[in-house]
Structures are given as structure tokens and as C-alpha cells.
Design an enzyme around this catalytic site. Structure first.
Site, PDB file in Angstrom:
ATOM      1  N   HIS A 319     -50.271 -23.631 100.816  1.00 11.63           N
ATOM      2  CA  HIS A 319     -48.821 -23.501 100.660  1.00 11.63           C
ATOM      3  C   HIS A 319     -48.299 -24.869 100.269  1.00 11.63           C
ATOM      4  CE1 HIS A 319     -44.651 -22.619 101.338  1.00 11.63           C
ATOM      5  NE2 HIS A 319     -44.957 -21.357 101.541  1.00 11.63           N
ATOM      6  N   ARG A 339     -37.071 -23.001  98.834  1.00 15.91           N
ATOM      7  CA  ARG A 339     -37.004 -23.190  97.386  1.00 15.91           C
ATOM      8  C   ARG A 339     -36.319 -22.011  96.720  1.00 15.91           C
ATOM      9  NH1 ARG A 339     -42.621 -23.413  95.988  1.00 15.91           N
ATOM     10  NH2 ARG A 339     -43.022 -22.960  98.180  1.00 15.91           N
TER      11      ARG A 339
END
Ligand SMILES: Cc1cc2nc3c(=O)[nH]c(=O)nc-3n(C[C@H](O)[C@H](O)[C@H](O)COP(=O)(O)OP(=O)(O)OC[C@H]3O[C@@H](n4cnc5c(N)ncnc54)[C@H](O)[C@@H]3O)c2cc1C
Ligand code: SF4
Ligand code: SF4
Ligand code: FES
Lengths: 545, 243
Positions: A319, A339
């Protein structure tokens, strides 16, 4: 522990460039540029950290060294000494693993009128499912379609995913969301019931459904509550350590090991569902991990020993945004939703370096490039390196209070260490997150071993070489359900023979023939995080095992 | 580099179930217990603040106050006397969620002890998620299920509130019931979902999916590269700070 001065200087640059960055857009990479970046910087391409397996159905295939160590190891059980004649429990369907996939399988199997037992390693729900924050995908908005979802999944996975599995994933998705809704899962919704959905990395439509940033926890606790209401039994702290096969190599049961009483239990079952989750706790290439304590690849190990093939085990998902500071929560997840909501990734100079919603492998590679060859990482007092994730942007873009409302888990996690993510950015670096590959399954969740069904992170093929955010929670419910249904159907007509450990004996012989003489035993069950000195003392100062 | 060595050698003294250990400074309680040599089976789950397995109570030498925290999210400090509470008995009611109405009746039928709340506030003081536990219990009791669901949403079921409540309430089970009642019986089902399910049943996407499944890698690549991407919606949400 607010940010030390050495990091504050760089934060000032992040703040300085913020208003300009808010106006500018950053280009996406072409497929060719993505490939070049991956080959140069993604950990999967560090081939010296992989080795070809010496034994088993995937003999010759590359897997990470840490996994190879467990696959090229002996059983905890001596097949010549273990007494299989004493059966401790019999059931129609035995489910190994009390996470999301296992619990969904249990609910659907029981509905078909068969007896079900869950055996799990820690407590029911101590699982990666409990930790999923960001969301779950489903193409259920008018501007979206299962076909679009299909294309996104294939593109994310490198176009090598197994088409039948992807089709099952995307066409069952809306049904699964409705199922969850009807069980009482509290999705984020508009007053009229419309799901609030956002983008995730690699999505072409906003199809990420969420329950604040506790999506997995909410799903897990509702499924478990429902299973308890329906009287489904779960044996906790009793992990599976070996499958049992009959003379025709059909799976007919399991050996469980009680972590507290140290007893072994023989359970006979007409069908077995393997739902043991992932392998973050192997710490591939020394990476920290987001995974729960019991994510140690046990399911892979026991199914492989029984003759099941694996696919895509040479790729691991890192990740991009694991915590790089503070040290205490190193490697823990900062959800992609951050994000998705608009926060930029920023280097030490205050500049963007990648479009944030590229797929995870690409973003991870870009961060690693920034922190290594480009020398644009931010260094922490303990020598960790990372880049900024500019969280305060979210409130600027979407209105004050958005962060607090949409990301309470994140706000809380950092506030515990004196960092206010609504005002300050957070430092991130890639962390081991997800097992992209796994045991090969068909679209009814059956494996290549009769009577053995496999669902969730332990299975492989659905996500190809790289999973997109939100498709795993979906995967575990789509294939957990299919595994439960298929196992129940199988159990109704199965005629299991006598359980044996012949496959273990075979495997031990293969190891010997391959010249592997080792004391290693597997599955691992739990990692050992005691200090080196404690380990030395435990062994009387002889060796460290 | 000097800084780093200093950090590594500095230690603190902690007492785990009364036994004294020296551990490096800066570790979480969980890592400190492990550093001391314990291979944990109980009292650890996610290691990330989501599962509630690691509830811990502690006192500091010379301080009468009893403190609580999650072992995986709390830094071990010098002079801590600590123990974990890996399990605490709490009875979960068995119910059929479909057969219930979102009302005080449902709550009182399964968890009648909620009326014994003394409003002492102990639960909200111990909650590691800093939830207003007392208020969600009060809301559930008076049948404000939506409020109880909202206030309790971030509960990680650690059981610390339940371990301290003089009225013997099992808070997190009341919360679980409230949230399911809300989501099942109060929140509206998503209308677009109903429509999509009908379309799928009617086979609307079958042909397109079949074609994609048959397409070779190059065709897929091309389609993928050319697919249009929905823009981010950047209008600030209609909800505000205050809700
Ligand atoms: C921090 C984090 C955030 C995530 N966020 C998202 C997200 O936003 N969206 C998304 O789609 N996905 C997300 N994921 C991925 C997703 O949560 C997992 O891939 C998924 O939940 C796995 O479900 P599972 O049921 O297969 O495995 P798990 O949920 O891990 O369950 C496996 C269970 O099996 C048990 N077990 C293990 N070994 C044995 C054994 N030998 N015998 C018996 N039991 C055993 C384990 O203890 C556990 O209870 C996230 C993952 C993590 C770690
Ligand atoms: S601790 Fe128990 S009695 Fe005290 S306020 Fe909370 S619920 Fe009420
Ligand atoms: S409400 Fe109770 S069980 Fe839930 S997190 Fe707070 S203290 Fe733990
Ligand atoms: S280990 Fe899960 S909350 Fe601490």
C-alpha cells in the site's frame, strides 16, 4: 509527539505550494510509463528476494523467500504418529477462518440447511476484514455498469485476471451491497438513500461505498452479529494446522490446534471452506505491514501441502501510504480514501511527483523512487524516510469538517500521537498490504481439491497481479457467499472416505528428495515479536529458531 | 546518528501484572509486553486500533487514578503498572433483526438493564475512542435509535466501558443493536441499487460482459486506455461542520 523541527521545515514548503497545487492538475502516466516505473522501483521486481519452489504443484515457480521458507517446511504433525481414529467433532461444512469471507460463507451455507462450524485462530473477527477502512466497490450508479467495473479490474490487475472470476465479482457486486444493506450495515448515504460514493485508485467511476472509514469493521461486526443470532458456532483460538484427505484425495476434514490448551482436534467435515486471509505478517523484504496479527499465510501452506496450486504468488501488494511517522504506528494504513478525497502526495521540496490515483503498485513505486534515487524523501528522527500526504487539502477542497466526518479513524489515530491531520500533513511510505495471488479457484469457489472451497484473500486469480482498493471487501463477500453455497451443495451429496495424512507424508518425502533438510515447521500461526534477548533465553542460549 | 543511539538505549520501567521489566522507551504497551518476552495469544488482534482485543488498565506509581487504553495505541511510560483485559463477560441478546421495530421497545426488551444507568459518566471517561457512551445509551433507552447509532458508530467493542459500569450494562451490544436497527429500518434503501439489480436480472449487461471476457489482451488494453474517467466532484459537501 508533534513533528520535530527537522520535519517542520519541509512542512512549511508543503504549505507554501498548496494554493498553487490546488489549481494545477498533474498528468496521468501512460501504460508504458507505468511499466517502466514498476520495473525500476516496485519491490516485486527485485528478483533476488524471490526463489523458485523446490517442491509441490508450483515447483519451479518464483515466490517471495519468506513464503518459500514456509512452503519448504515440515508439518507440525508427524503423519506416522498422529492418531486420526479419534474424531472430536463432525459437521457438514467446516469453515476455516472467522474473517469476512468465512463468516459470509457460514451464513450462506447454514441457510441451505446444513450444519456449519467456524474454526478461527484468534477471536471471531480478529481479521484483516475488521481493519478495512476505505470502502467496497460496486457498479450501482446510473453512469456506471458491471462492464466498466470489469474493465477497471482487468486494467488494475495487468489484464491477466481470470475472466470468469472477474465477471462473478462485478455482476454479484450490487446484490452483495443490497444484502449488506438488508442486514443492517450502516452505509454512508444521502437522506434519500443514495449511496455516497467516491473514487479509488484505478476506478473510472465513483463507485467506492463506505461506512465512514470503518467500512470493514462495520461489515464484519454486522455479519458476526447476524451469525451469532442464527446460532452459528465458532471455535476461537483453534487454528487449522493440516487438512485431511481421503484415499481419493477428497478433503474430508481438518486438524485444529488449540493455542491455549495445546490440544489437537480432529474434525471431520463433508466440505471445507478455506478463508484464512493473507500473509502480511511474513514481512516480505522486511516491509512493515498493515495486516492483523494472524495474517501468516497458513491457508496457503496447508492447501499447497494437500496439492492445491497457487497463482500470482510472485506479486505482493504494497500500500503506497503506510505510516512512516510516528514510529509507534509504523506501517499502519492510511486509507486510500484520503487520496480519493483529494490529498496530494508531496516530496521534501513541496512538489507533487505522481498522479495520486494511479494504481497502488505504481504509486508505491513512485514513492520509493522519490525516497531513493531522487533523494527527495523526508527523513525522520529515527532514520525512516517518507513523503507527505497533504491531508489539510481535503477540508479546503470539500469544506471544513470533511476530514473529521469522513476520516474519524485517521484523525483519532494521529491525534493519539499529537498530530492534527486536519492542519498538518502526514508522512507515508509503502507498507505490505495484500496478497494479490493465492490458491486457484473456479467461479463457484471450488478449488482443485474435491470438497475444498476457497474464498477471500487466500484465493488467487480475481485480482490478477494487483488488486484495486474496495475490490477485496467485495471479493470476500462474493466468493464467501459462493463458497458457502457450493460447500453446502457438495456436503449434501458427498461420500467422504477415511481421513488420512498421506499427502503430508508425500510432501515430507518430496522435501527430502529435493535435498531440503530443515527444522522449519509450518504453518506459522503467529509471528514472534519478542526481543532477540528473550528468544535467546527461551532457547537456553543455543540457537535462534 | 548520535540521536539514534540515544533513543535506542534509553529505557523505561514497566510492571506487567506486577512483574518489573526494563523496555526501550517509545514502544507501545503492546510492543513493550512483547519485548519483555511474552508471545501473546490473547490481548492482541489487529495491532492497529480497530479490533478492541488489547484493552489495558494501568496505574502510574504514586497516582491513585486508574487509567485505561488500547495497548496497541498507547505508549508505555515509566512507572506503569499494567494488565490487559483480553475478555470481559457481556451477554449479547439473540434476535431476529427483521422482526424488530426501531424503537425503545426493542432496546428495552433485549437490554432492560439500560434503565439502571446512573449517569455517572464512567463509561465515557474510559472509552479509548472517546465516544459519548453515556449519551448513546440514553438515546437508545428513549428510542432515539438514529442518535444512538450515530454516536456509537466508531465503537471498537473493546469492552472497557462494560468492565467499569456500575449499572452492569453491556454498552457495545446495545450499540450494535441500535446501529442495525437504524440501518435496516430507518435509513432508506438505495434507489439506484434497486434499479441496477433489475437491470442485471434482465440481462442488460450480459452481452457487453461476454464480449469483454472474450476480448484479447490488446483490445482490452485499448479499451482501458480510452475509457473516460468520471471527474472528481469537488463541490464542498452540503453537510456542514455542525451536523
Ligand atoms: C488495514 C487494511 C485496510 C484495508 N482496506 C480495505 C478497503 O478499504 N477495501 C477493501 O476492499 N479491502 C481492504 N483491505 C483488504 C481486505 O480487508 C482484506 O483483504 C479482506 O478483508 C480479507 O478478508 P478474508 O476474510 O479473506 O481474510 P481475513 O479478514 O483476514 O480473515 C481471515 C481469518 O482467518 C483466520 N485464520 C488465519 N489463519 C488461520 C488458521 N490457520 N486457522 C483458522 N483460522 C485462521 C484469521 O485469524 C482471520 O480471522 C484492507 C486490509 C487491511 C489490512
Ligand atoms: S458507566 Fe454505566 S451507569 Fe455510568 S453513565 Fe455509563 S452506562 Fe450509565
Ligand atoms: S463504547 Fe465501550 S466498547 Fe465501544 S469503544 Fe468505547 S469503551 Fe470500547
Ligand atoms: S490490537 Fe486491535 S485494537 Fe489494539
Amino acid at each position: 509527539m508533534p513533528y520535530p523541527e527537522m520535519m517542520q521545515e519541509s512542512i512549511a514548503k508543503v504549505e507554501e505550494t498548496r494554493s498553487r497545487r490546488l489549481r494545477e492538475s498533474f498528468p496521468r502516466l501512460s501504460l508504458e510509463e507505468r511499466q517502466r516505473l514498476l520495473e525500476a522501483y516496485h519491490p516485486d521486481y527485485r528478483r533476488e528476494t524471490f526463489r523458485p519452489l523446490a517442491v509441490g504443484p508450483n515447483k519451479g515457480d518464483l515466490v517471495p523467500n519468506e513464503l518459500a521458507d514456509l512452503l519448504e517446511a515440515k508439518s507440525r504433525i508427524d503423519p506416522d504418529l498422529f492418531d486420526l481414529s479419534r474424531v472430536d467433532y463432525e459437521t457438514d461444512v467446516l469453515i476455516i477462518g472467522g474473517g469476512g469471507a468465512g463468516t459470509a460463507a457460514a451464513l450462506w451455507a447454514q441457510e441451505q440447511g446444513v450444519d456449519v462450524l467456524i474454526a478461527t485462530k484468534l477471536r471471531w473477527g480478529d481479521a484483516n476484514t475488521m481493519m478495512a477502512q476505505g470502502g467496497i466497490q460496486a457498479a450501482d450508479k446510473p453512469n456506471d455498469s458491471p462492464a466498466r467495473h470489469y474493465l477497471d479490474v482487468m486494467g488494475g490487475g495487468g489484464f491477466v485476471n481470470i475472466p470468469e472470476l472477474v465477471k462473478a465479482l462485478v455482476t454479484d457486486a450490487p446484490f452483495i451491497i443490497r444484502w449488506l444493506e438488508s442486514l443492517g450495515v450502516m452505509f454512508d448515504k444521502e437522506p434519500d438513500g443514495t449511496m455516497i460514493t467516491v473514487h479509488g485508485g484505478g476506478t473510472s467511476r465513483r463507485r467506492m461505498h463506505s461506512c465512514r472509514d470503518y467500512t470493514g469493521m462495520e461489515i464484519m461486526r454486522v455479519l458476526r452479529d447476524e451469525a451469532r443470532n442464527r446460532g452459528i458456532q465458532a471455535w476461537e483460538f483453534r487454528p487449522a494446522v493440516e487438512l485431511l484427505l481421503d484415499e481419493s484425495r477428497q478433503c474430508v476434514g481438518v486438524i485444529l490446534y488449540d493455542l491455549e490448551t495445546e490440544e489437537y482436534f480432529v474434525v471431520r467435515a463433508k466440505a471445507v471452506v478455506l478463508a484464512t486471509g493473507g500473509m502480511g505478517r511474513l514481512h516480505i523484504q522486511g516491509f512493515p505491514t498493515t495486516n492483523h496479527y494472524g495474517a501468516t499465510a497458513d491457508g496457503i501452506v496447508i492447501a499447497y501441502r494437500a496439492g492445491a496450486r497457487m497463482i500470482f504468488m510472485d506479486t505482493v501488494q504494497y500500500h503506497p501510504t503506510g505510516v512512516a511517522y510516528p514510529e509507534q504506528i509504523l506501517g499502519q494504513l492510511v486509507t486510500e480514501k484520503v487520496r480519493g478525497l483529494g490529498a496530494h502526495l508531496i516530496n521534501v521540496d513541496g512538489e507533487r511527483f505522481i498522479y495520486e490515483l494511479e494504481t497502488r503498485d505504481v504509486v508505491s513505486a513512485a514513492i520509493i523512487r522519490e525516497c531513493t534515487d531522487k533523494g527527495k524523501g523526508v527523513v525522520t528522527p529515527t532514520g525512516m524516510v517518507g513523503v507527505w500526504l497533504d491531508t489539510p487539502m481535503i477540508d479546503i477542497l470539500r469544506g471544513k469538517g470533511t476530514i473529521q466526518r469522513a476520516l474519524p479513524a485517521m484523525v483519532r489515530q494521529f491525534a493519539r500521537f499529537g498530530i492534527d491531520i486536519t492542519k498538518e500533513p502526514i508522512l507515508v511510505y509503502p507498507t505490505q498490504h495484500y496478497q494479490n495471488g493465492g490458491i486457484i479457484i473456479r467461479d463457484d469457489a471450488s478449488s482443485e481439491i474435491a470438497g475444498l472451497f476457497v474464498a477471500g484473500e487466500v484465493s488467487g486469480g480475481v485480482h490478477g497481479r494487483n488488486r484495486l482498493m474496495g475490490n477485496s471487501l467485495l471479493d470476500i463477500l462474493v466468493f464467501g457467499r459462493r463458497a458457502g453455497l457450493s460447500a453446502a451443495e457438495w456436503a449434501k451429496q458427498a461420500s467422504p472416505g477415511t481421513p488420512t495424512l498421506d499427502h503430508v507424508r508425500d510432501y515430507h518425502r518430496q522435501l527430502q528428495e529435493a535435498g531440503i533438510n530443515t527444522d522449519r515447521v509450518s504453518p506459522m500461526l503467529l509471528p514472534d515479536y519478542t526481543s532477540e534477548i528473550a528468544r535467546i533465553r527461551r532457547l537456553g542460549g543455543v540457537t535462534i529458531g | 546518528m548520535a540521536v539514534q543511539t540515544e533513543v535506542a538505549t534509553e529505557t523505561v520501567t514497566v510492571h506487567i501484572m506486577g512483574k518489573r521489566y526494563e523496555v526501550p522507551k517509545g514502544l507501545t504497551i503492546l510492543k513493550a509486553i512483547e519485548y519483555a518476552g511474552y508471545r501473546l495469544v490473547r490481548g492482541v488482534g489487529c495491532r492497529g486500533g480497530f479490533c478492541g482485543a488489547c484493552a489495558t488498565v494501568y496505574r502510574k506509581a504514586g497516582d491513585f487514578r486508574l487509567k485505561v487504553g488500547l495497548a496497541c495505541q498507547t505508549v508505555a511510560e515509566d512507572g506503569m503498572y499494567l494488565t490487559q483485559i483480553p475478555f470481559y463477560p457481556a451477554t449479547k441478546a439473540i434476535y431476529d433483526i427483521n422482526a424488530l421495530k426501531p424503537s425503545a421497545d426493542a432496546v428495552l426488551r433485549y437490554y432492560p438493564e439500560v434503565v439502571r444507568c446512573l449517569q455517572c459518566g464512567t463509561c465515557l471517561k474510559v472509552c479509548p475512542q472517546e465516544l459519548d457512551v453515556m449519551r448513546y445509551i440514553a438515546a437508545a433507552m428513549r428510542g432515539d435509535i438514529a442518535k444512538a447509532a450515530d454516536l456509537s458508530f466508531d465503537c471498537i467493542q473493546c469492552g472497557l466501558c462494560t468492565s467499569r459500569c456500575p449499572a452492569e450494562i453491556s454498552h457495545y451490544h446495545v450499540a450494535m443493536l441500535s446501529r442495525r436497527l437504524y440501518a435496516k429500518h430507518i435509513a432508506s434503501p438505495a434507489p439506484h441499487l434497486t434499479q441496477r439489480l433489475e437491470e442485471i436480472r434482465a440481462g442488460k449487461f450480459d452481452a457487453e460482459l461476454e464480449a469483454l471476457m472474450k476480448a484479447d489482451k490488446e483490445t482490452l488494453r485499448k479499451l482501458y486506455a480510452e475509457r473516460d474517467i468520471e471527474p472528481e466532484e469537488l463541490v464542498p459537501s452540503t453537510k456542514t461542520d455542525e451536523d
